[in-house]
Design an enzyme around this catalytic site. Sequence first.
Site, PDB file in Angstrom:
ATOM      1  CD  GLU A   1       4.064   0.693   7.207  1.00 16.87           C
ATOM      2  OE1 GLU A   1       4.815   0.973   7.928  1.00 16.87           O
ATOM      3  OE2 GLU A   1       3.621   1.556   6.156  1.00 16.87           O
TER       4      GLU A   1
ATOM      5  CG  ASP B   1      -0.253   0.009   2.502  1.00 16.75           C
ATOM      6  OD1 ASP B   1       0.910  -0.781   2.548  1.00 16.75           O
ATOM      7  OD2 ASP B   1      -0.786   0.828   3.447  1.00 16.75           O
TER       8      ASP B   1
HETATM    9  N1  BES Z   1       8.576   3.149   5.299  1.00 14.74           N
HETATM   10  C1  BES Z   1       7.911   4.009   6.500  1.00 14.74           C
HETATM   11  C2  BES Z   1       8.541   3.828   7.876  1.00 14.74           C
HETATM   12  C3  BES Z   1       9.668   4.839   7.903  1.00 14.74           C
HETATM   13  C4  BES Z   1       9.437   6.063   7.957  1.00 14.74           C
HETATM   14  C5  BES Z   1      10.921   4.042   8.140  1.00 14.74           C
HETATM   15  C6  BES Z   1      10.545   7.031   8.095  1.00 14.74           C
HETATM   16  C7  BES Z   1      11.857   5.126   8.107  1.00 14.74           C
HETATM   17  C8  BES Z   1      11.736   6.479   8.196  1.00 14.74           C
HETATM   18  C9  BES Z   1       6.376   3.331   6.650  1.00 14.74           C
HETATM   19  O1  BES Z   1       5.895   3.064   5.474  1.00 14.74           O
HETATM   20  C10 BES Z   1       5.483   4.317   7.228  1.00 14.74           C
HETATM   21  O2  BES Z   1       5.328   5.426   6.622  1.00 14.74           O
HETATM   22  N2  BES Z   1       5.008   4.006   8.375  1.00 14.74           N
HETATM   23  C11 BES Z   1       4.162   4.833   9.160  1.00 14.74           C
HETATM   24  C12 BES Z   1       3.750   4.030  10.371  1.00 14.74           C
HETATM   25  C13 BES Z   1       2.559   4.618  11.049  1.00 14.74           C
HETATM   26  C14 BES Z   1       1.130   4.681  10.002  1.00 14.74           C
HETATM   27  C15 BES Z   1       2.110   3.807  12.083  1.00 14.74           C
HETATM   28  C16 BES Z   1       4.864   6.164   9.778  1.00 14.74           C
HETATM   29  O3  BES Z   1       6.003   5.752   9.965  1.00 14.74           O
HETATM   30  O4  BES Z   1       4.271   6.899   9.679  1.00 14.74           O
HETATM   31 MN    MN Z   2       6.826   1.950   4.311  1.00 14.36          MN
HETATM   32 MN    MN Z   3       5.109   5.046   4.441  1.00 16.56          MN
END
Ligand code: BES
Ligand code: MN
Ligand code: MN
Length: 478
Positions: free
Chosen positions: A167, A102
Amino acid sequence: MSEESIKSYFDKVDSLKSSFISRLADAVAIPSISAEPERRPDVRRMGLWLESQLKELGATDIVLKDLGIQHDTADLPLPPIVLARYGTDPDKKNILIYGHYDVQPAQLEDGWNTDPFTLIEKDDVFYGRGATDDKGPVVAWLNMLQAHKELGLEIPVNLVFCFEGMEESGSLGLEELIIAEKDEYFKGVDAVCISDNYWLGTKHPVLTYGVRGCNYYSITIEGPAADLHSGLFGGVVHEPMIDLSHIFSKLVTPKGEILIPGIQEMVAPLTTAEDKLYDAINFDLEGFEGNIGSKTVIQDNVKDALQARWRNPSLSIHGVEGAFYGAGAKTVIPAKVIGKFSIRTVPDIESAKLDQIVIKYVEDIFATLGSKNKLKAELIHDGMYWVTDPHNWSFRAAAKATKAVWNVEPDYTREGGSIPITLSFQDVLKTSVILLPIGRGDDGAHSTNEKLDLVNYIQGTKTLGAYLHYLSQEEKDA
Ligand code: BES
Ligand code: MN
Ligand code: MN
């Protein structure tokens, strides 16, 4: 598995470049935005696309796990979790690969230079929603399979794929699935690899051993039965948006200090040893400014900025549902607004305790306003932080792979972002997890003009494959 076959794999990856680009273009073309109800069929379509790709590349035991209905406002069907295997040799190690299919919302009007769902190349950089988060890396795993298949080169470990479509919306249903499949589909997993983060900067490859958690809250304030004319009722009714602005202003200072008492007290103290780790990182304040695209960093040195991002909590205010947001000057009093904010969590913040503190704090502030409106503060979703030892066998293999591809030692980083399922994999499967990123710190994940550099895509595909080869040779830690 010899150095020679790794070399042959690298050459094959180089020669398959155009095929890999069209695969990424196909993936980007499906607007699999988990947060938008009307896009839910596209998220599912993306899961089916992955299924067909895996099938074509020779994966077996492909299962689309149906997670049922998302029980909230719209009662939407959840997208399937795509599970697949590649190899079942009992003499090989079993590696679980996780990624998400997603993406974040994106619209041309947000400020994209080109259509977000058409992969477009300019100067060896590929632009499109999901290019780096997380379609590029997910597709890189597929590329890795293709290169091995075409070479007739054996993958020296067994793979278990687990790709989810929720996710970006809190990984709904995934933890339950991991628990249910712990001794079934996920039986015998020796290590988990996630490629869903970024280098710290733009030049130096990294391996990542921590993420922050994320607890996401909403504040609903309701007053009038319908939106009102501010000429008729301004000064006469309690306005939900005014109440909300007051609450927002008491959550955090403009310098990022969280104003809610009791949170900082739960944060693990900084040891001298940890403090020293930050000195070795290849990064500077200009690097941060480059990531951000402006000189608006709060801290005046890179160490404080990194600590703020990796090991301290932060509170961000994201938006307001129901508020007037269009162009022009509409004289409306919104009848109901839903404010959204989240807190990034770090060791040793207790998630349930945090929720309790935060919700009580919001209620208490609201009570001081003397408003006759109705308030409801609640948690929307949460995901735990994760920090591990970056010197275990999986990290050693990834360091060798990085060296083989980039000819440098990786930096060891933590992330400020969250991947809610990381800790669940580690705890439920009792296994080590590594974050092995492909993209760069300035890729603009979640932002406009999200991109992935061609070199990162190609070298990243090499790194993932090399990692598996070195893993097969690496002795597992006791
Ligand atoms: N790929 C990101 C996680 C991430 C963000 C890793 C920045 C390293 C640096 C992931 O897809 C993401 O965006 N996660 C969300 C999770 C939230 C919905 C709980 C986030 O970090 O906002
Ligand atoms: Mn991600
Ligand atoms: Mn993300």
